[in-house]
Every structure is written in C-alpha cells, then in structure tokens.
Scaffold this motif. Structure first.
Motif, PDB file in Angstrom:
ATOM      1  N   ALA A   8     -33.296  -4.352 -22.761  1.00 28.41           N
ATOM      2  CA  ALA A   8     -33.532  -4.153 -24.204  1.00 28.41           C
ATOM      3  C   ALA A   8     -34.297  -5.336 -24.794  1.00 28.41           C
ATOM      4  O   ALA A   8     -35.227  -5.156 -25.585  1.00 28.41           O
ATOM      5  CB  ALA A   8     -32.202  -3.980 -24.930  1.00 28.41           C
ATOM      6  N   LEU A   9     -33.927  -6.566 -24.384  1.00 28.06           N
ATOM      7  CA  LEU A   9     -34.605  -7.755 -24.908  1.00 28.06           C
ATOM      8  C   LEU A   9     -36.044  -7.830 -24.416  1.00 28.06           C
ATOM      9  O   LEU A   9     -36.933  -8.302 -25.123  1.00 28.06           O
ATOM     10  CB  LEU A   9     -33.848  -9.032 -24.483  1.00 28.06           C
ATOM     11  CG  LEU A   9     -32.422  -9.213 -25.046  1.00 28.06           C
ATOM     12  CD1 LEU A   9     -31.786 -10.473 -24.500  1.00 28.06           C
ATOM     13  CD2 LEU A   9     -32.419  -9.257 -26.570  1.00 28.06           C
ATOM     14  N   ALA A  10     -36.286  -7.360 -23.175  1.00 23.78           N
ATOM     15  CA  ALA A  10     -37.630  -7.447 -22.596  1.00 23.78           C
ATOM     16  C   ALA A  10     -38.572  -6.380 -23.146  1.00 23.78           C
ATOM     17  O   ALA A  10     -39.759  -6.624 -23.343  1.00 23.78           O
ATOM     18  CB  ALA A  10     -37.531  -7.326 -21.073  1.00 23.78           C
ATOM     19  N   LYS A  11     -38.049  -5.161 -23.457  1.00 22.09           N
ATOM     20  CA  LYS A  11     -38.944  -4.026 -23.785  1.00 22.09           C
ATOM     21  C   LYS A  11     -39.808  -4.227 -25.031  1.00 22.09           C
ATOM     22  O   LYS A  11     -41.008  -3.963 -24.942  1.00 22.09           O
ATOM     23  CB  LYS A  11     -38.122  -2.738 -23.873  1.00 22.09           C
ATOM     24  CG  LYS A  11     -38.117  -2.016 -22.532  1.00 22.09           C
ATOM     25  CD  LYS A  11     -37.451  -0.669 -22.686  1.00 22.09           C
ATOM     26  CE  LYS A  11     -37.626   0.151 -21.416  1.00 22.09           C
ATOM     27  NZ  LYS A  11     -36.881   1.398 -21.463  1.00 22.09           N
ATOM     28  N   PRO A  12     -39.406  -4.527 -26.206  1.00 21.14           N
ATOM     29  CA  PRO A  12     -38.042  -4.530 -26.701  1.00 21.14           C
ATOM     30  C   PRO A  12     -37.638  -3.143 -27.244  1.00 21.14           C
ATOM     31  O   PRO A  12     -38.480  -2.403 -27.740  1.00 21.14           O
ATOM     32  CB  PRO A  12     -38.116  -5.526 -27.846  1.00 21.14           C
ATOM     33  CG  PRO A  12     -39.518  -5.418 -28.369  1.00 21.14           C
ATOM     34  CD  PRO A  12     -40.372  -4.940 -27.237  1.00 21.14           C
ATOM     35  N   GLU A  13     -36.326  -2.854 -27.134  1.00 19.88           N
ATOM     36  CA  GLU A  13     -35.773  -1.656 -27.796  1.00 19.88           C
ATOM     37  C   GLU A  13     -34.343  -1.980 -28.215  1.00 19.88           C
ATOM     38  O   GLU A  13     -33.709  -2.885 -27.667  1.00 19.88           O
ATOM     39  CB  GLU A  13     -35.800  -0.441 -26.855  1.00 19.88           C
ATOM     40  CG  GLU A  13     -34.777  -0.469 -25.751  1.00 19.88           C
ATOM     41  CD  GLU A  13     -34.693   0.824 -24.934  1.00 19.88           C
ATOM     42  OE1 GLU A  13     -35.457   1.766 -25.190  1.00 19.88           O
ATOM     43  OE2 GLU A  13     -33.850   0.854 -24.029  1.00 19.88           O
ATOM     44  N   HIS A  14     -33.857  -1.261 -29.210  1.00 20.16           N
ATOM     45  CA  HIS A  14     -32.493  -1.506 -29.678  1.00 20.16           C
ATOM     46  C   HIS A  14     -31.497  -0.857 -28.719  1.00 20.16           C
ATOM     47  O   HIS A  14     -31.793   0.176 -28.108  1.00 20.16           O
ATOM     48  CB  HIS A  14     -32.305  -0.951 -31.088  1.00 20.16           C
ATOM     49  CG  HIS A  14     -33.269  -1.540 -32.078  1.00 20.16           C
ATOM     50  ND1 HIS A  14     -33.372  -2.891 -32.287  1.00 20.16           N
ATOM     51  CD2 HIS A  14     -34.189  -0.960 -32.901  1.00 20.16           C
ATOM     52  CE1 HIS A  14     -34.297  -3.128 -33.198  1.00 20.16           C
ATOM     53  NE2 HIS A  14     -34.812  -1.971 -33.585  1.00 20.16           N
ATOM     54  N   LEU A  15     -30.311  -1.485 -28.625  1.00 24.43           N
ATOM     55  CA  LEU A  15     -29.290  -0.992 -27.700  1.00 24.43           C
ATOM     56  C   LEU A  15     -27.930  -0.958 -28.389  1.00 24.43           C
ATOM     57  O   LEU A  15     -27.535  -1.927 -29.042  1.00 24.43           O
ATOM     58  CB  LEU A  15     -29.226  -1.919 -26.475  1.00 24.43           C
ATOM     59  CG  LEU A  15     -28.123  -1.646 -25.443  1.00 24.43           C
ATOM     60  CD1 LEU A  15     -28.389  -0.341 -24.692  1.00 24.43           C
ATOM     61  CD2 LEU A  15     -28.019  -2.806 -24.450  1.00 24.43           C
ATOM     62  N   LEU A  16     -27.245   0.179 -28.264  1.00 23.52           N
ATOM     63  CA  LEU A  16     -25.845   0.271 -28.691  1.00 23.52           C
ATOM     64  C   LEU A  16     -25.014   0.344 -27.424  1.00 23.52           C
ATOM     65  O   LEU A  16     -25.227   1.259 -26.609  1.00 23.52           O
ATOM     66  CB  LEU A  16     -25.590   1.540 -29.519  1.00 23.52           C
ATOM     67  CG  LEU A  16     -25.834   1.448 -31.027  1.00 23.52           C
ATOM     68  CD1 LEU A  16     -27.325   1.481 -31.301  1.00 23.52           C
ATOM     69  CD2 LEU A  16     -25.142   2.596 -31.743  1.00 23.52           C
ATOM     70  N   VAL A  17     -24.127  -0.614 -27.210  1.00 26.37           N
ATOM     71  CA  VAL A  17     -23.360  -0.597 -25.971  1.00 26.37           C
ATOM     72  C   VAL A  17     -21.865  -0.650 -26.276  1.00 26.37           C
ATOM     73  O   VAL A  17     -21.399  -1.537 -26.961  1.00 26.37           O
ATOM     74  CB  VAL A  17     -23.830  -1.707 -24.993  1.00 26.37           C
ATOM     75  CG1 VAL A  17     -23.704  -3.090 -25.591  1.00 26.37           C
ATOM     76  CG2 VAL A  17     -23.095  -1.648 -23.672  1.00 26.37           C
ATOM     77  N   ASP A 395     -33.464  10.581 -31.829  1.00 26.08           N
ATOM     78  CA  ASP A 395     -34.850  10.707 -31.341  1.00 26.08           C
ATOM     79  C   ASP A 395     -35.802   9.903 -32.234  1.00 26.08           C
ATOM     80  O   ASP A 395     -36.758  10.429 -32.801  1.00 26.08           O
ATOM     81  CB  ASP A 395     -35.302  12.190 -31.327  1.00 26.08           C
ATOM     82  CG  ASP A 395     -34.315  13.054 -30.550  1.00 26.08           C
ATOM     83  OD1 ASP A 395     -33.810  12.586 -29.512  1.00 26.08           O
ATOM     84  OD2 ASP A 395     -34.047  14.192 -30.985  1.00 26.08           O
ATOM     85  N   ASP A 396     -35.505   8.608 -32.367  1.00 23.99           N
ATOM     86  CA  ASP A 396     -36.240   7.734 -33.284  1.00 23.99           C
ATOM     87  C   ASP A 396     -37.514   7.208 -32.608  1.00 23.99           C
ATOM     88  O   ASP A 396     -37.461   6.301 -31.784  1.00 23.99           O
ATOM     89  CB  ASP A 396     -35.324   6.559 -33.687  1.00 23.99           C
ATOM     90  CG  ASP A 396     -35.739   5.908 -34.987  1.00 23.99           C
ATOM     91  OD1 ASP A 396     -36.956   5.850 -35.234  1.00 23.99           O
ATOM     92  OD2 ASP A 396     -34.866   5.462 -35.749  1.00 23.99           O
ATOM     93  N   ASP A 397     -38.684   7.790 -32.935  1.00 24.16           N
ATOM     94  CA  ASP A 397     -39.949   7.341 -32.323  1.00 24.16           C
ATOM     95  C   ASP A 397     -40.370   5.982 -32.877  1.00 24.16           C
ATOM     96  O   ASP A 397     -40.944   5.159 -32.172  1.00 24.16           O
ATOM     97  CB  ASP A 397     -41.074   8.356 -32.607  1.00 24.16           C
ATOM     98  CG  ASP A 397     -40.756   9.698 -31.964  1.00 24.16           C
ATOM     99  OD1 ASP A 397     -40.071   9.692 -30.908  1.00 24.16           O
ATOM    100  OD2 ASP A 397     -41.154  10.741 -32.524  1.00 24.16           O
ATOM    101  N   GLU A 398     -40.049   5.773 -34.148  1.00 28.48           N
ATOM    102  CA  GLU A 398     -40.465   4.540 -34.828  1.00 28.48           C
ATOM    103  C   GLU A 398     -39.696   3.327 -34.303  1.00 28.48           C
ATOM    104  O   GLU A 398     -40.263   2.273 -34.036  1.00 28.48           O
ATOM    105  CB  GLU A 398     -40.176   4.721 -36.324  1.00 28.48           C
ATOM    106  CG  GLU A 398     -41.125   3.973 -37.218  1.00 28.48           C
ATOM    107  CD  GLU A 398     -40.768   4.291 -38.682  1.00 28.48           C
ATOM    108  OE1 GLU A 398     -40.427   3.327 -39.377  1.00 28.48           O
ATOM    109  OE2 GLU A 398     -40.801   5.476 -39.075  1.00 28.48           O
TER     110      GLU A 398
END
Length: 629
Positions: A8-17, A395-398
């Motif tokens: 997630a940190l590298a992509k970056p994308e948000h993550l819920l874990v 399905d958040d494209d933004e």
C-alpha cells in the motif's frame, strides 16, 4: 499484513486491515513504516497504545534490526497542553484580569502545583520531555496551572524560555525523525483543519481506526457558555480602553437568558432569542478584538494580554460558527448538570460537523497514503460500512483502496460461547427488568465471579452491582466510579472472585487476559440514545439522502461497540469463557444478522442452562488448576 502495508505504501493505495488481538498488528505496520523511504506518521486513539508503541514495540523492533543503515529515528508528538510550560511555571498564571500570579492559594492544590513545578524544573535540567504522562499524580485543574493551550502560548520566538520549551523540543525531534507517533485528534487538527502540527509526511498509519470518526468529530466540536463570554469580557476590561469589553459582558447576559428560556436538545431551527444572542456575542467579540492595542514585533510580549485576546478570539470564532448554523453543522443545547443540589456544569451550546467523511476524503485521503488498522473494521461482515464513514467509496477509481482481514490466532468457536438471552423481555426505558437482574446473578454465581459487566448506563451498572452484592455477598463486586479505573482493574485482576460493572468507557479501555475474566455481560444492544443530537441528525440526513438511517448510523454504532465489548473476553489463545448478551433483539430483530456478523465467530446458543453449565465447568477447571499448580 506487513506485506499488504508495504504494498500500500509503495503503490500508493489506501488499505483497511482488520487484525484481531494477538496478531502482532503493531509490528506488522511498524516494519514497513520503518522501511518506507519517507516519513510515516502513526496515529492512535488512546494514550495506552501510544505508550505501548513508544515504550515497548518500537524499541524492541529497533533492537532486533540487523541492518543499521535503516533510519530508525522516532518521536512522540502530542498537543501543547500535554507538556509543562516553563513560562507559566516561572512567570505565573494570568488571573481573570490578565495579571500574572506566581503565588498559588494555600491548601492541597498549592502543594500539588509546587510539586509539579519542581518536577518540571528537574525535567528541564535533565533535558527530559516534560510530558504530562510522566508527571506526579494530579488532577486536570492542577495541571492547568503548569501548562498552556496553543491559544495561550506566546510562541517560541517571543517566549524568554522558547529554547528550553518542552513542546518545541518535541516538535524539533519529530522534524528529525523518520517515524512520528501521535494521536487521532492532533492528526485531525493538522490534516483536516489545516493547522500545521506535524512535520511534513508521506503516509499515515491510523491504528484503532474504528475510533477515528468519533475523534475527528470531537476535534471539530465547539462549545460555548455564557461564562466563557463573561470571562473573555472580564479579561479584556484591563486592556481595552473603550466600552467594548462592557458590551461583550452585556452580550454574555443576553446569551445566558436566551439559553435558560430555550429547550435542551438539537435545534433544527435556532430559537429566535438564541440566534439574536449569538449575533450579539459575535459582533461584540469582533468589536472587542478590534479595540485591543496593536503590538509591534519589538514589544515585550504580555502573556496576560495574549491570553485575554485569545479568549475573545475563541468566543468570536465559535459564536460566528453558531450564528451561521450551516447545514453541514449540528447545533444543540446541552443542559447543566447538577450534583448534590449545586450546578456542576452550566448549560452550554454545542456545535459539531454533521459528517466528517467529506473533509477526510478531501484533506487527508486525497493528499496522503493512509493505512487504517483495527480489530474491528468489518461490520456486518463487510468493510464497506466503515470505508464509507472514512470517505472511501465502493469501487473507488479516484482513491483506490482495498480491505484485508488477516484473521485471528484465536479459535473463537472452541474458546468462546456467544449466549443470547432470547427468553428475556426486550429492554425498555424503565431500567432493568427483574428477570434481567436474576439472569445476571445466576450467570455471575455460575462463574464464581470472574465477570466483566458492560452496561449502557451508569444507573444500570450500579443497580446490577447492588443486586449482586446483596445476593452473592461472598464475591467482591466493584462498580465504575467507586475508584479510578486503573485501581479497579488492578483489584479485578488481583482477586479471581471479583465482578466489575461499568459503562461505555470500560468497553475499550480494559485488557484482562487469563482467567480473571471468563464472563462478559452486555445488558443491551448499545444503540445511541434517541435524544443524542448528533446521531439523530446523522440518521435523519441518511434517510433524507435515500439511505437507511437506522442501519447506517444506529446499527453501525451498535455493531462497533458490541464487537469491542465482546472482544474483551478472548485476549490470548489460552482464554475461555462466555459472552452473554441479555437483549433478545440480537436473536429476533430483522437487523440481528448484521450485528451478529460483526462479532467474533463464537459458538452460539440461546439456552441459559448451557451458558451456566459452561461457566461452572470453567470455574471448576480453574480452581483445580490452581490447586494443582
């Protein structure tokens, strides 16, 4: 989880874990955070977790690292009032007229304040942090004598003790650190309100993320009493030469009268007298601010003037927000509270944001990579509910995100029983039914103590405690409020034949692994009170938008608290026990499936005999193990 956080940190994308107790959640985000090439902020909801990270988890991790090229610098950052203020300690506290008072009135408080001053001076001498957590025991009132809020602070450049300042030193250390540990409120002020509190960072890990919406809401909530306005006027009278301070005092009187005449609760439309009084206060505060003498940069700073001006500024900003009463805010009147016939808290106007997801989306999620971590993020078996409240869309494209449930090291089906008392009457408004009290006594008796009771109100907790004391006098029964929480927890852990009953603040603050706790009692599904101004406004707004307000707000709130409450039982792989929910609606209502899907997957039953039998067997096994050991 560590791999998902790194990705997630590298992509970056948000993550819920979602990571249950015992998964090593903090290590799983700390490792990728340390390996990340830019600064990462870790924000927690509670001081306890902050303490655990800084005192235990991070130092252990740093020690275990073999690659010494990795930047392992870290710092803790708290709000300014969490640090002792050397100016206040050495120069005194401005009184109501704005004059500095170094002497503290004699008595117990004076002794404590002098002790805090000595402690702070020693901290300064030792180059230590001056943090409130490390101070000798004290009350909030005593701490205010040795600390300042950001509004009262003179600023490092103007303060004669700026170079020694504990808060400034903490900021400087954060500026030099790769990892910054802070709290949800400070993160909210920095990212969402745009007040720079944290050095520039690339990503943030939000632990205890199930608390974030409440903490962000809290940080953006303002209160105003007639006494606040009066105090600001009184402090200004020494400084302002015209009649502006007196006009502000008159506006305070108008506000007091309007609040006495108004009905407590949420204002869908602000009563005319209250609206007029707020405009009066706003305009009088603005005029008073304009009448303050202008200070040039060369003037010696006057802390009394600074504090007086700060209090008028605060009154102006809050009154302006309340007078505007935008659709995006909720305004309500909270009643004064009485104790032993004397008013302990005045009636106050409160204003809070209706929603915070839009601000979080725009000001945090659009700017930084965010990892949300908690033991409770899937509600009704799905991440969508919590993600929506945080500002993420399906399905958040933004703003791409994903949810990951890393499971639990516990075998809930074997370790725990979820008992729903289907045969009991539905809880009403008239306190606990006698059948519920009987059920509590029977279950506690079967467990021979070892019970944590989580109640929806202080009154219910006290009534249950009283019944157990009378009918099971051989057990020790403790109720929240009889002592400080750490003291109660120590007593609870110290004697296995103990029962501890309390309210919501016990739900998340208590960690008692082992056979201390083999029974968790929950008296009713913890829906928000129907007269809760903010929750009812949010529910209404969801209905208006074409959604289901009850499910989106009330059921979600209840699911979160139920999951947290039930989570008190199994804290290690050796723990065993019963979670007893004494509300038949969890078995019969149409929304019960959503709530049950939010709970740990324990073995379910509605048979009271099975629950009691399991508790007796556990009590016998524990006693036998103690005798053998």
């Amino acid at each position: 989880m560590a791999e998902a956080v790194a990705e997630a940190l590298a992509k970056p994308e948000h993550l819920l874990v979602q990571a249950g107790t015992g998964t090593g959640k903090s290590l799983a985000y700390l490792v990728p955070a340390l390996l990340h090439d830019k600064r990462v902020v870790v924000a927690t909801a509670t001081l306890a977790l902050q303490h655990q990270l800084v005192e235990r988890d991070i130092p252990r991790l740093v020690e275990a690292l073999e690659d010494k090229r990795i930047d392992t610098s870290y710092a803790v950052l708290k709000g300014r009032s969490n640090y002792a203020c050397l100016h206040r300690i050495r120069e005194g506290v401005p009184d109501d007229q704005g004059a500095l008072q170094i002497d503290v009135p004699m008595g117990e408080m004076a002794t404590k304040v002098l002790e805090l001053r000595r402690w702070a001076e020693q901290q300064a001498q030792d180059g230590a942090t001056g943090e409130r957590d490390g101070a000798p025991r004290h009350t909030d009132r005593e701490w205010r004598q040795v600390s300042v809020t950001h509004r009262d602070c003179l600023g490092a450049a103007k303060c004669p003790f700026g170079e020694e300042c504990f808060a400034e030193r903490a900021k400087e250390k954060a500026q030099r650190s790769h990892l910054v540990v802070t709290n949800h409120s400070l993160l909210a002020i920095d990212a969402i309100e745009g007040v720079p509190m944290i050095p520039e960072y690339d990503a943030v890990v939000i632990d205890e993320a199930h608390e974030l919406v409440a903490r962000v809401t809290q940080a953006a909530t303002d209160e105003l009493t007639a006494a606040d306005v009066e105090r600001a006027a009184r402090r200004s009278q020494r400084i302002v030469e015209g009649t502006e301070a007196d006009d502000l005092a008159d506006a305070a009187d108008a506000l007091r009268v309007a609040m006495i005449d108004a009905q407590a609760g949420r204002f869908e439309t602000t009563p005319v007298d209250v609206a007029d009084a707020l405009v009066l206060v706003r305009d009088a505060a603005r005029a008073c601010l304009s009448a303050y003498p202008k200070q040039s940069g060369d003037d010696t700073p006057d802390p009394g003037l600074q504090q007086a001006r700060g209090s008028v500024q605060e009154v102006f900003q809050i009154a302006e927000r309340m007078a505007d009463n935008k659709e995006s805010d909720v305004l309500w009147l909270a009643e004064g509270t009485e104790r032993q016939g004397s008013i302990s808290r005045q009636p106050r106007l409160c204003i809070a944001p209706l929603q915070v997801w839009a601000q979080m989306r725009e000001r945090l999620l659009s700017e930084k990579t965010v990892v949300f971590a908690s033991a409770t993020l899937k509600l009704g078996g799905d991440f969508g509910v919590v993600a929506g409240s945080l500002g993420l869309r399906k399905d958040d494209d933004e703003l791409p995100w994903r949810g990951l449930d890393v499971g639990s090291p516990f075998d809930y089906g074997r370790q725990g029983i979820l008992y729903v008392a289907r045969h009991l009457p539905t809880p009403g408004r008239d306190g606990m039914a006698p059948q519920v009290v009987d059920e509590i006594v029977d279950l506690v008796d079967a467990a021979e103590g070892r019970a944590l009771g989580l109640f929806s109100s202080r009154r219910a907790a006290e009534a249950a405690a009283e019944a157990v004391r009378q009918r099971l006098p051989h057990l020790t029964t403790l109720a929240q409020g009889e002592a400080q929480l750490p003291e109660l927890a120590a007593q609870f852990v110290g004697d296995p034949h103990t029962v501890l009953f309390g309210t919501l603040s016990l739900w998340q603050g208590l960690d008692v692994p082992g056979d201390t706790c083999q029974l968790v009692l929950i008296d009713r599904i913890p829906f928000p009170r129907p007269d809760d101004p903010l929750m009812s406004a949010r529910q209404q707004a969801a209905d208006k938008a074409g959604g289901n307000g009850f499910m989106q707000v009330a059921a979600t709130h209840a699911a979160l608290l139920l999951a947290q409450g039930a989570g008190r039982l199994i804290r290690t792989t050796a723990d065993r026990g019963v979670v007893a929910i004494l509300d038949p609606r969890l078995a019969t209502a149409r929304y019960s499936g959503f709530l049950r899907a939010s709970l740990p997957p324990m073995w379910p039953t509605t048979d009271p005999a099975i629950a009691r039998q399991a508790l007796r067997r556990l009590a016998e096994a524990t006693a036998a193990a103690k005798a053998a050991g």
